[in-house]
Design a protein around this motif. Sequence first.
Motif, PDB file in Angstrom:
ATOM      1  N   LYS A 197      71.734   8.510   3.416  1.00 40.56           N
ATOM      2  CA  LYS A 197      71.291   7.230   3.982  1.00 40.56           C
ATOM      3  C   LYS A 197      72.558   7.061   5.518  1.00 40.56           C
ATOM      4  O   LYS A 197      73.430   6.911   5.295  1.00 40.56           O
ATOM      5  N   ILE A 198      71.688   6.395   6.038  1.00 34.90           N
ATOM      6  CA  ILE A 198      72.185   6.261   7.397  1.00 34.90           C
ATOM      7  C   ILE A 198      72.090   4.915   7.843  1.00 34.90           C
ATOM      8  O   ILE A 198      71.494   4.183   7.279  1.00 34.90           O
ATOM      9  N   VAL A 199      73.890   4.638   7.963  1.00 32.71           N
ATOM     10  CA  VAL A 199      74.392   3.283   8.003  1.00 32.71           C
ATOM     11  C   VAL A 199      74.589   3.206   9.305  1.00 32.71           C
ATOM     12  O   VAL A 199      74.990   3.918  10.280  1.00 32.71           O
ATOM     13  N   ASP A 200      75.490   1.607   9.536  1.00 35.12           N
ATOM     14  CA  ASP A 200      76.088   1.323  10.480  1.00 35.12           C
ATOM     15  C   ASP A 200      75.072   1.083  11.320  1.00 35.12           C
ATOM     16  O   ASP A 200      75.428   1.887  12.919  1.00 35.12           O
ATOM     17  N   PHE A 201      74.174  -0.137  11.685  1.00 33.43           N
ATOM     18  CA  PHE A 201      73.023  -0.451  13.679  1.00 33.43           C
ATOM     19  C   PHE A 201      74.197  -0.976  14.272  1.00 33.43           C
ATOM     20  O   PHE A 201      73.287  -1.342  14.890  1.00 33.43           O
ATOM     21  N   GLY A 202      75.311  -1.078  14.146  1.00 34.54           N
ATOM     22  CA  GLY A 202      75.768  -2.700  15.112  1.00 34.54           C
ATOM     23  C   GLY A 202      76.077  -1.759  16.464  1.00 34.54           C
ATOM     24  O   GLY A 202      75.772  -2.752  17.858  1.00 34.54           O
ATOM     25  N   LEU A 203      75.899  -0.459  16.747  1.00 31.03           N
ATOM     26  CA  LEU A 203      76.332  -0.415  18.080  1.00 31.03           C
ATOM     27  C   LEU A 203      74.414   0.567  18.661  1.00 31.03           C
ATOM     28  O   LEU A 203      74.143   0.949  19.526  1.00 31.03           O
ATOM     29  N   SER A 204      73.353   0.585  18.032  1.00 33.27           N
ATOM     30  CA  SER A 204      72.269   0.477  18.094  1.00 33.27           C
ATOM     31  C   SER A 204      71.316  -0.680  18.818  1.00 33.27           C
ATOM     32  O   SER A 204      72.064  -1.536  19.050  1.00 33.27           O
ATOM     33  N   ARG A 205      70.491   0.971  19.894  1.00 35.40           N
ATOM     34  CA  ARG A 205      69.692  -0.146  21.113  1.00 35.40           C
ATOM     35  C   ARG A 205      68.622  -0.006  21.054  1.00 35.40           C
ATOM     36  O   ARG A 205      67.784   1.169  20.582  1.00 35.40           O
ATOM     37  N   MET A 206      68.012  -0.609  21.476  1.00 34.74           N
ATOM     38  CA  MET A 206      66.554  -0.344  21.615  1.00 34.74           C
ATOM     39  C   MET A 206      66.190  -0.321  23.204  1.00 34.74           C
ATOM     40  O   MET A 206      66.430  -0.392  23.886  1.00 34.74           O
ATOM     41  N   ILE A 207      64.622   0.846  23.358  1.00 32.86           N
ATOM     42  CA  ILE A 207      65.195   0.973  24.329  1.00 32.86           C
ATOM     43  C   ILE A 207      63.430   1.713  24.401  1.00 32.86           C
ATOM     44  O   ILE A 207      62.889   1.409  24.317  1.00 32.86           O
ATOM     45  N   SER A 208      63.290   1.519  25.779  1.00 37.15           N
ATOM     46  CA  SER A 208      62.026   1.034  26.912  1.00 37.15           C
ATOM     47  C   SER A 208      61.844   2.264  27.789  1.00 37.15           C
ATOM     48  O   SER A 208      62.750   2.547  28.103  1.00 37.15           O
ATOM     49  N   SER A 209      60.408   2.119  27.722  1.00 34.43           N
ATOM     50  CA  SER A 209      60.496   3.973  29.301  1.00 34.43           C
ATOM     51  C   SER A 209      60.470   2.570  30.830  1.00 34.43           C
ATOM     52  O   SER A 209      60.300   3.073  31.739  1.00 34.43           O
ATOM     53  N   HIS A 210      60.347   1.330  30.452  1.00 35.29           N
ATOM     54  CA  HIS A 210      59.974   0.204  31.351  1.00 35.29           C
ATOM     55  C   HIS A 210      61.552  -0.058  32.085  1.00 35.29           C
ATOM     56  O   HIS A 210      61.200  -0.141  33.263  1.00 35.29           O
ATOM     57  N   HIS A 211      62.777   0.709  31.526  1.00 33.98           N
ATOM     58  CA  HIS A 211      63.534  -0.179  31.987  1.00 33.98           C
ATOM     59  C   HIS A 211      64.920   0.958  31.857  1.00 33.98           C
ATOM     60  O   HIS A 211      65.203   1.279  30.335  1.00 33.98           O
ATOM     61  N   GLU A 212      65.867   0.895  31.972  1.00 30.20           N
ATOM     62  CA  GLU A 212      66.828   1.797  31.982  1.00 30.20           C
ATOM     63  C   GLU A 212      67.909   1.646  31.559  1.00 30.20           C
ATOM     64  O   GLU A 212      68.433   0.279  31.898  1.00 30.20           O
ATOM     65  N   LEU A 213      68.777   2.020  30.290  1.00 28.52           N
ATOM     66  CA  LEU A 213      69.950   1.488  28.808  1.00 28.52           C
ATOM     67  C   LEU A 213      71.393   1.974  29.438  1.00 28.52           C
ATOM     68  O   LEU A 213      70.926   2.922  29.781  1.00 28.52           O
ATOM     69  N   ARG A 214      72.088   1.291  29.752  1.00 28.41           N
ATOM     70  CA  ARG A 214      73.618   2.123  29.971  1.00 28.41           C
ATOM     71  C   ARG A 214      74.479   0.997  29.299  1.00 28.41           C
ATOM     72  O   ARG A 214      74.517  -0.268  29.090  1.00 28.41           O
ATOM     73  N   GLU A 215      74.878   2.046  28.486  1.00 27.79           N
ATOM     74  CA  GLU A 215      75.740   1.586  27.653  1.00 27.79           C
ATOM     75  C   GLU A 215      77.732   2.671  27.505  1.00 27.79           C
ATOM     76  O   GLU A 215      77.173   3.285  27.376  1.00 27.79           O
ATOM     77  N   ILE A 216      78.019   2.430  27.345  1.00 28.86           N
ATOM     78  CA  ILE A 216      79.469   2.919  26.830  1.00 28.86           C
ATOM     79  C   ILE A 216      80.265   3.045  25.503  1.00 28.86           C
ATOM     80  O   ILE A 216      80.751   1.147  26.266  1.00 28.86           O
TER      81      ILE A 216
END
Length: 428
Positions: A197-216
Amino acid sequence: MIPECPRDGDSRSRTRLQYSPATEPNQDRDSSGLLSEIKTTISNEPFTDHYTIIPGKELGRGKFAVVRKCVEKYTGNEYAAKFMRKRRKGQDCRMEIIHEIAVLELATASPRVVNLHEVYEMASEMVLVLEFAAGGEIFNQCVSDQEEEAFSEEDVRRLMRQILEGVAFLHQNNVVHLDLKPQNILLTSSCPLGDIKIVDFGLSRMISSHHELREIMGTPEYVAPEILNYEPISTATDMWSIGVLAYVMLTGISPFLGEDKQETFLNISQLNVSYTEDGLQQLDQAALSFIQMLLRKQPQERATAEQCRTHPWLQSSEPQETQTVEKILSAEDQKPSSASSSSTCSPEPPSSTSTAEEEEDVEEDVKEGPVTEELIVMAAYTLGQCRQSSNSTSEKEALATEQKAISKRFKFEEPFSALQEVPGEFIY
């Protein structure tokens, strides 16, 4: 982005896997990638009116959350209650909790993601009532010194299929987890070994082909190079983490972990990974191929979750010589050309100091030629041992050229038991 760290030549300490807390995201970042709407009803009633918290050891703890075992008073069912602080470092982070709830709702259809049961909200914290996984974190088996408790290769093969099933589902819904590690993958039972069972989605993000997402953000030893370089994240970012996870599950060693964060980040940036560890040498060579097609510096060169699921190592527990030619060719044909050329490995494991530039040189040297299915199969198995079968110089050069092209695209990890029965003219 990566600070310089003094190093003595090529030597690097190999650190046994240990607990590393995730790095929290920058609180000044843009909120893009966060979901803001949920369907779950949030109860404002006292949590303890409906649940009894089981005293004793916590199931898990982070900087701003703690997970405890609890029992629902009305049904007697066991759950895991995740208590999450709404204010962190003086800022309101309620929307990040809402995002985590939304991702769990989205993943309800996947049996590989932990189920969300209820949500409660108090003055200073919110409580996510989650499915209870009695087997605990796979981290415990990864670091176990007891041979009977550690994962076997077949255990890892089965669990990795399930992990990829869950990750593929998330990626199909444009969700990247960004913190895949042994502490965030639970087992429904430990004896017998249950399902994941995969858990802990606190750092998860939705991505889109329309704009870039950068996170550290993420756990240092599992983050991909593009995160350290503040480059766009994608589903390939998770695939790097899965490569590290496979290495850890098979060996109990964290491949990039250094003495401190600086050294860890430098190891990741320079792709300093050893494929000569004792634990790896005892494995099916296809397992090495699986890891190597994920631990690639360029995201576009990594296999996707769906492509990984067709890899020969995960297809069957049978020795690879018993697999059909059609199955292996089908798996290879589904890979993009860049992944195909980079996912196979040479007969000897690469050195721990191999770089992305060296891999690119190999790709440029390898050219695909028109070959028949029979020639592909025979050449793949004659690599190395039958290299001297030709006497003339021109024939040797032709054979070497063919072997290069074929070894780039197809690789059979186990000896072919019927090799002696193949007519010699097919080698040419």
